[in-house]
Write a protein that holds these residues in place. Structure first.
Motif, short mmCIF file in Angstrom:
data_model
loop_
_atom_site.label_atom_id
_atom_site.label_comp_id
_atom_site.label_asym_id
_atom_site.label_seq_id
_atom_site.Cartn_x
_atom_site.Cartn_y
_atom_site.Cartn_z
N TYR A 57 0.81 -1.21 0.00
CA TYR A 57 0.00 0.00 0.00
C TYR A 57 0.85 1.27 0.00
O TYR A 57 0.33 2.37 0.12
CB TYR A 57 -0.94 0.00 1.22
N SER A 58 2.17 1.10 -0.13
CA SER A 58 3.07 2.25 -0.10
C SER A 58 3.23 2.91 -1.45
O SER A 58 3.73 4.03 -1.54
CB SER A 58 4.44 1.82 0.44
N SER A 59 2.86 2.24 -2.52
CA SER A 59 2.88 2.84 -3.86
C SER A 59 1.50 2.69 -4.46
O SER A 59 0.77 1.75 -4.13
CB SER A 59 3.93 2.18 -4.76
N ASN A 60 1.14 3.60 -5.34
CA ASN A 60 -0.24 3.69 -5.78
C ASN A 60 -0.35 3.51 -7.29
O ASN A 60 -0.42 4.46 -8.04
CB ASN A 60 -0.87 5.01 -5.35
N CYS B 172 -3.83 9.98 5.36
CA CYS B 172 -4.54 9.76 6.62
C CYS B 172 -3.69 10.20 7.80
O CYS B 172 -2.46 10.12 7.75
CB CYS B 172 -4.88 8.27 6.80
N ARG B 173 -4.36 10.59 8.88
CA ARG B 173 -3.67 10.94 10.13
C ARG B 173 -4.12 9.99 11.24
O ARG B 173 -5.32 9.69 11.36
CB ARG B 173 -3.95 12.37 10.53
N LEU B 174 -3.18 9.53 12.02
CA LEU B 174 -3.51 8.68 13.15
C LEU B 174 -4.36 9.44 14.17
O LEU B 174 -4.25 10.67 14.28
CB LEU B 174 -2.24 8.19 13.84
N PRO B 175 -5.20 8.75 14.93
CA PRO B 175 -5.95 9.42 15.99
C PRO B 175 -5.00 10.01 17.02
O PRO B 175 -3.85 9.58 17.15
CB PRO B 175 -6.81 8.30 16.58
N ASP B 176 -5.49 11.00 17.77
CA ASP B 176 -4.62 11.75 18.68
C ASP B 176 -3.88 10.87 19.66
O ASP B 176 -2.72 11.13 19.98
CB ASP B 176 -5.45 12.80 19.43
N GLU B 177 -4.54 9.82 20.16
CA GLU B 177 -3.89 8.99 21.16
C GLU B 177 -2.72 8.17 20.61
O GLU B 177 -1.91 7.63 21.37
CB GLU B 177 -4.90 8.05 21.83
N LEU B 178 -2.61 8.12 19.28
CA LEU B 178 -1.50 7.40 18.64
C LEU B 178 -0.61 8.34 17.84
O LEU B 178 0.20 7.88 17.02
CB LEU B 178 -2.04 6.30 17.73
N ASP C 143 5.09 5.94 5.06
CA ASP C 143 5.30 6.91 6.13
C ASP C 143 5.33 8.29 5.49
O ASP C 143 6.30 8.66 4.84
CB ASP C 143 6.61 6.59 6.85
N ALA C 144 4.26 9.06 5.67
CA ALA C 144 4.12 10.34 4.97
C ALA C 144 4.94 11.45 5.61
O ALA C 144 4.99 12.57 5.07
CB ALA C 144 2.65 10.76 4.90
N LYS D 36 5.10 12.59 11.98
CA LYS D 36 5.02 11.13 12.06
C LYS D 36 3.65 10.61 12.45
O LYS D 36 3.51 9.45 12.83
CB LYS D 36 6.09 10.62 13.03
N SER D 37 2.66 11.46 12.31
CA SER D 37 1.28 11.03 12.53
C SER D 37 0.56 10.74 11.21
O SER D 37 -0.58 10.28 11.22
CB SER D 37 0.50 12.12 13.29
N TRP D 38 1.24 11.00 10.08
CA TRP D 38 0.59 10.91 8.77
C TRP D 38 1.09 9.70 7.99
O TRP D 38 2.28 9.38 7.99
CB TRP D 38 0.85 12.18 7.96
#
Length: 373
Positions: free
Chosen positions: A29-32, A300-306, A326-327, A335-337
């Motif tokens: 899923y790292s390349s589209n 996408c962004r991880l939820p705040d707790e992560l 890893d965006a 490092k949340s994206w």
């Protein structure tokens, strides 16, 4: 070892070295790329024309330029074909030699690399999460005033956001900075023919459009792209292009896939249904999904707790045979994206299951905060 050690996703060899196993083991899923894989005509070309590589490829790429001209309604003399869009981005910046290039960031990393290779400076146009990473007028106006070249993704990578039409008109009418548009993913958008600026670029010495043929037709190993500009600009670029840049198989395959109307229609029908379904499912896992356009990827962004734990998520999923992007490698993202390709339903369900289980495991385990998150 980071999976993006060479600055891109889709590096299955690095994945195999990092997690073990063979490259084909991974769900990537790292390349589209188009998940339908190369259209049937590609196999036909490889099978029927292998003997023809005893001769040199056409140095002027005449047949493919002619087919592209007919396909998009632009003059053949306004087309330069290259060894992927990456070659053309680098070539364009080297030839134009802009002192300052404005980049709307986060953006494709090779824009900035091309500027660095040419010895230029970057003026950053910040794209904000609060605006869904859509370009805004005020920072663009400033960039046009202080830059020699503005380089924009349309749609942008990694966000998938299109440049609003009024802002494109503003940039194209500027008497200062030139405008380059990267339309590498625009053929995934149903309104491509209304949104592309290729015809405008063919008539303007200050406008350039870069296109890729590898994403939509799932042929990244071939390396094939083209640039549209005024014929005078094309001649200038051609003089600086490496000889024999486009090999014979790339030319033959490019001609063949342009006739794949059924494949193209099938791809657009699938994406129109699968992208919103996949985005909603990711949202159900707690991720914030950037709306974007209709490109075949989602930021996408991880939820705040992560927050800040995408590198850990990438390692955990990699160990399960699933690769994500890893965006944080894109300027302006932390490092949340993460960025995810959109694939066929069975693969998407497998990704969602692995992602959901991994996110829950990370929530259940204490994790110290990282500096600079």
């Amino acid at each position: 070892m980071t999976l993006e050690r060479y600055g891109h996703g889709g590096d299955l060899q690095t994945a195999a070295e990092t997690f073990g196993g063979s490259p084909e083991h991974f769900l990537d899923y790292s390349s589209n790329m188009n998940p339908f894989g190369p259209p049937p005509s590609v196999e036909r070309v490889l099978r029927e024309r292998w003997r023809d590589i005893a001769g040199y490829p056409d140095p002027a790429v005449r047949e493919l330029r002619g087919k592209l001209a007919a396909h998009y309604g632009i003059p053949a003399e306004s087309i330069l074909v290259g060894n992927g869009a990456a070659e053309l981005i680098d070539l364009l910046v080297r030839v134009l030699k802009p002192g300052v290039t404005a980049l709307a960031q986060p953006a494709f990393v090779e824009y900035e690399e091309a500027v660095a290779h040419a010895g230029g400076d970057v003026h950053t146009i910040p794209l904000r999460a609060g605006d869904d990473f859509t370009l805004q007028s005020q920072p663009l106006e400033h960039a046009l005033a202080v830059s020699d070249l503005v380089f924009l993704g349309h749609p942008n990578n990694p966000s998938g956001a299109l440049v609003p039409q009024p802002l494109l008109e503003l940039a194209a009418s500027s008497e200062g900075a030139m405008l380059a548009l990267d339309e590498a993913f625009l053929d995934f958008v149903p309104e491509e023919r209304q949104l592309t600026w290729m015809r405008r670029a063919a008539a303007s010495p200050r406008l350039f459009v870069v296109r890729s043929m590898t994403k939509f037709y799932a042929i990244p190993g071939v390396r094939l792209g083209f640039l549209v500009a005024h014929p005078d600009r094309i001649r200038e670029l051609k003089e600086r292009q490496v000889p024999w840049s486009v090999n014979a198989f790339a030319q033959w395959i490019g001609c063949a896939v342009l006739d794949e109307a059924g494949y193209a229609a099938r791809t657009l029908r699938w994406l129109q249904d699968e992208r919103p379904w996949f985005a909603a499912a990711l949202g159900g896992l707690g991720l914030r999904v950037v709306p974007g356009a209709a490109a075949n990827f989602l930021l996408c962004r991880l939820p705040d707790e992560l927050a800040g734990r995408v590198p850990e998520l990438q390692r955990r999923l990699g160990g399960r045979g699933v690769l994500i992007r890893d965006a944080s490698r894109f300027a302006g993202l932390d490092k949340s994206w993460l960025r995810l390709a959109v694939k066929l339903r069975a693969d998407n369900e497998r990704l969602l299951a692995a992602l959901g289980e991994t996110l829950q495991a990370m929530r259940d385990e204490p994790h110290p905060k990282e500096d600079g998150r």
